[in-house]
Design a protein around this motif. Structure first.
Motif, PDB file in Angstrom:
ATOM      1  N   GLN A   1       4.610   7.063  16.001  1.00 27.15           N
ATOM      2  CA  GLN A   1       5.541   7.540  14.984  1.00 27.15           C
ATOM      3  C   GLN A   1       6.621   8.411  15.604  1.00 27.15           C
ATOM      4  O   GLN A   1       6.327   9.373  16.315  1.00 27.15           O
TER       5      GLN A   1
ATOM      6  N   PHE B   1      -6.539   0.265  15.135  1.00 28.46           N
ATOM      7  CA  PHE B   1      -5.092   0.145  15.303  1.00 28.46           C
ATOM      8  C   PHE B   1      -4.555   1.336  16.079  1.00 28.46           C
ATOM      9  O   PHE B   1      -5.028   2.454  15.914  1.00 28.46           O
TER      10      PHE B   1
ATOM     11  N   PHE C   1       4.700  -0.428   8.100  1.00 27.57           N
ATOM     12  CA  PHE C   1       5.094   0.723   7.308  1.00 27.57           C
ATOM     13  C   PHE C   1       6.596   0.900   7.204  1.00 27.57           C
ATOM     14  O   PHE C   1       7.346   0.623   8.140  1.00 27.57           O
ATOM     15  N   GLY C   2       7.021   1.417   6.043  1.00 28.91           N
ATOM     16  CA  GLY C   2       8.355   1.934   5.901  1.00 28.91           C
ATOM     17  C   GLY C   2       8.430   3.304   6.552  1.00 28.91           C
ATOM     18  O   GLY C   2       7.412   3.841   7.013  1.00 28.91           O
TER      19      GLY C   2
ATOM     20  N   PHE D   1      -6.609   6.995   9.089  1.00 31.77           N
ATOM     21  CA  PHE D   1      -5.907   7.479  10.265  1.00 31.77           C
ATOM     22  C   PHE D   1      -6.563   8.731  10.828  1.00 31.77           C
ATOM     23  O   PHE D   1      -7.117   9.555  10.089  1.00 31.77           O
ATOM     24  N   GLY D   2      -6.456   8.875  12.144  1.00 32.60           N
ATOM     25  CA  GLY D   2      -6.782  10.129  12.788  1.00 32.60           C
ATOM     26  C   GLY D   2      -5.640  11.118  12.624  1.00 32.60           C
ATOM     27  O   GLY D   2      -4.620  10.810  12.004  1.00 32.60           O
ATOM     28  N   SER D   3      -5.818  12.294  13.190  1.00 35.73           N
ATOM     29  CA  SER D   3      -4.791  13.334  13.064  1.00 35.73           C
ATOM     30  C   SER D   3      -3.656  13.171  14.064  1.00 35.73           C
ATOM     31  O   SER D   3      -2.683  13.920  13.999  1.00 35.73           O
TER      32      SER D   3
ATOM     33  N   LEU E   1       6.799   4.652  11.717  1.00 30.59           N
ATOM     34  CA  LEU E   1       5.446   4.344  12.170  1.00 30.59           C
ATOM     35  C   LEU E   1       5.404   2.883  12.618  1.00 30.59           C
ATOM     36  O   LEU E   1       5.545   1.975  11.814  1.00 30.59           O
TER      37      LEU E   1
ATOM     38  N   TYR F   1      -0.858   3.161  16.383  1.00 33.13           N
ATOM     39  CA  TYR F   1       0.509   3.262  15.891  1.00 33.13           C
ATOM     40  C   TYR F   1       1.228   4.390  16.628  1.00 33.13           C
ATOM     41  O   TYR F   1       0.604   5.341  17.101  1.00 33.13           O
TER      42      TYR F   1
ATOM     43  N   LEU G   1      -6.267   1.671   5.632  1.00 35.57           N
ATOM     44  CA  LEU G   1      -6.445   2.234   6.954  1.00 35.57           C
ATOM     45  C   LEU G   1      -6.827   3.707   6.841  1.00 35.57           C
ATOM     46  O   LEU G   1      -6.312   4.435   5.983  1.00 35.57           O
TER      47      LEU G   1
ATOM     48  N   PHE H   1      -0.908   7.586  16.674  1.00 36.49           N
ATOM     49  CA  PHE H   1      -2.020   7.584  15.723  1.00 36.49           C
ATOM     50  C   PHE H   1      -2.952   6.416  16.004  1.00 36.49           C
ATOM     51  O   PHE H   1      -2.517   5.305  16.308  1.00 36.49           O
TER      52      PHE H   1
ATOM     53  N   GLY I   1       1.872  17.173  10.426  1.00 39.20           N
ATOM     54  CA  GLY I   1       0.842  17.340  11.435  1.00 39.20           C
ATOM     55  C   GLY I   1      -0.438  16.571  11.163  1.00 39.20           C
ATOM     56  O   GLY I   1      -1.442  16.789  11.852  1.00 39.20           O
ATOM     57  N   ARG I   2      -0.400  15.693  10.182  1.00 42.84           N
ATOM     58  CA  ARG I   2      -1.607  14.927   9.822  1.00 42.84           C
ATOM     59  C   ARG I   2      -1.290  13.434   9.823  1.00 42.84           C
ATOM     60  O   ARG I   2      -0.132  13.017   9.790  1.00 42.84           O
ATOM     61  N   GLY I   3      -2.344  12.631   9.839  1.00 43.55           N
ATOM     62  CA  GLY I   3      -2.159  11.205   9.718  1.00 43.55           C
ATOM     63  C   GLY I   3      -2.000  10.796   8.258  1.00 43.55           C
ATOM     64  O   GLY I   3      -2.381  11.539   7.353  1.00 43.55           O
ATOM     65  N   PRO I   4      -1.414   9.629   8.009  1.00 46.19           N
ATOM     66  CA  PRO I   4      -1.286   9.147   6.628  1.00 46.19           C
ATOM     67  C   PRO I   4      -2.660   8.968   5.970  1.00 46.19           C
ATOM     68  O   PRO I   4      -3.634   8.610   6.635  1.00 46.19           O
TER      69      PRO I   4
ATOM     70  N   ARG J   1      -5.176  16.569  20.869  1.00 46.74           N
ATOM     71  CA  ARG J   1      -4.245  16.736  19.737  1.00 46.74           C
ATOM     72  C   ARG J   1      -2.813  16.888  20.241  1.00 46.74           C
ATOM     73  O   ARG J   1      -1.869  16.448  19.591  1.00 46.74           O
TER      74      ARG J   1
ATOM     75  N   GLN K   1       0.849  -1.188   0.000  1.00 48.57           N
ATOM     76  CA  GLN K   1       0.000   0.000   0.000  1.00 48.57           C
ATOM     77  C   GLN K   1       0.885   1.238   0.000  1.00 48.57           C
ATOM     78  O   GLN K   1       1.994   1.214   0.537  1.00 48.57           O
TER      79      GLN K   1
ATOM     80  N   TYR L   1       0.771   5.421   0.996  1.00 48.65           N
ATOM     81  CA  TYR L   1       0.061   6.470   1.720  1.00 48.65           C
ATOM     82  C   TYR L   1       0.809   7.790   1.556  1.00 48.65           C
ATOM     83  O   TYR L   1       2.029   7.814   1.385  1.00 48.65           O
TER      84      TYR L   1
ATOM     85  N   PHE M   1      -4.462   7.017   2.669  1.00 51.55           N
ATOM     86  CA  PHE M   1      -4.287   5.938   1.693  1.00 51.55           C
ATOM     87  C   PHE M   1      -4.387   6.464   0.267  1.00 51.55           C
ATOM     88  O   PHE M   1      -5.266   7.290  -0.043  1.00 51.55           O
TER      89      PHE M   1
ATOM     90  N   TYR N   1      -3.585  -3.925  17.834  1.00 55.41           N
ATOM     91  CA  TYR N   1      -4.796  -3.747  17.055  1.00 55.41           C
ATOM     92  C   TYR N   1      -5.917  -4.620  17.594  1.00 55.41           C
ATOM     93  O   TYR N   1      -5.665  -5.657  18.233  1.00 55.41           O
TER      94      TYR N   1
END
Lengths: 112, 114
Positions: free
Chosen positions: B37, B33, A102-103, B105-107, B43, B35, B103, B91, A41-44, B9, A34, A36, A46, B48
């Motif tokens: 980072q 999930f 994830f990488g 993701f939230g912020s 990440l 995660y 997936l 996350f 400041g944000r989530g990944p 946040r 996958q 992404y 897709f 989960y």
């Protein structure tokens, strides 16, 4: 164990050019990969999924390839724009759970 | 749909304090999930859940970390006591089905432990 590797150096390109990002894996061929996008400041978010038996997937200006011989996936953005600047993460299934691992991501910077 | 909602946040706390991170997944998603980072490690999957049941917590660093999912619309990740090395962005993500399903993701929660 399986490792997934992305180039840690940022990729700098000029607007309009094609950006190509690389995701390499070390051992067995994952059932899927996958891609992404992550903005600061944000989530990944897709973008694309490609399965082991697929060679290529496209979505608008995005293209992903999967080469099981080279153990590599390439992610292309054609006609790149400054708005494409972000970090791009690849993920593959991890062992029997098939949950994405994830990488570390590659930063893309598109210069106007 | 509002997407995956995380709170707070930002969290700044002192070493030794308890920290609780919260997550509301997308309605109808059966996988959740957590995660973490960092610059050094990227990440990492911590734990989960499937249908509110923890499936794999092998990524949880140590006993100081715990996660719960009391119902389909809420999950918490707790760190007690917190340490400076826990500083990271946490996350939460959810998906409809496991495996190759994408997936959402939230912020994230930016945690700083002083």
């Amino acid at each position: 164990s399986q490792k997934i590797e992305q180039n840690s150096e940022a990729l700098n390109i000029q607007e309009g050019k094609t950006a190509t990002l690389t995701c390499n894996y070390t051992n067995y061929s994952p059932a899927y990969l996958q891609w992404y996008r992550q903005d600061p400041g944000r989530g990944p978010v897709f973008l694309l999924l490609i399965r082991e038996n697929e060679k290529e997937k496209r979505k608008e200006r995005l293209k992903v390839t999967f080469d099981t011989t080279l153990k590599q996936s390439l992610f292309h953005i054609t006609a790149s724009q400054p708005a494409d600047s972000a970090t791009y993460l690849c993920a593959h299934e991890s062992g029997g759970s098939y949950i994405p691992t994830f990488g570390r991501g590659t930063s893309l910077i598109v210069h106007p | 749909d509002a997407g995956v909602i995380q709170s707070p946040r930002h969290e700044v706390t002192e070493m030794g304090q308890e920290v609780t991170l919260r997550c509301k997944p997308i309605s109808g998603h059966d996988y959740l999930f957590w995660y973490r980072q960092t610059m050094m490690r990227g990440l990492e999957l911590l734990i989960y859940f499937n249908n509110n049941v923890p499936i794999d917590d092998s990524g949880m660093p140590e006993d100081r970390f715990s996660a719960k999912m009391p119902n389909a619309s809420f999950s918490t990740l707790k760190i007690q006591p917190s340490e400076p090395r826990d500083s990271a962005v946490y996350f939460c993500a959810s998906s409809l089905g496991g495996g190759s399903e994408k997936l959402f993701f939230g912020s994230g929660t930016q945690l700083s432990v002083l």
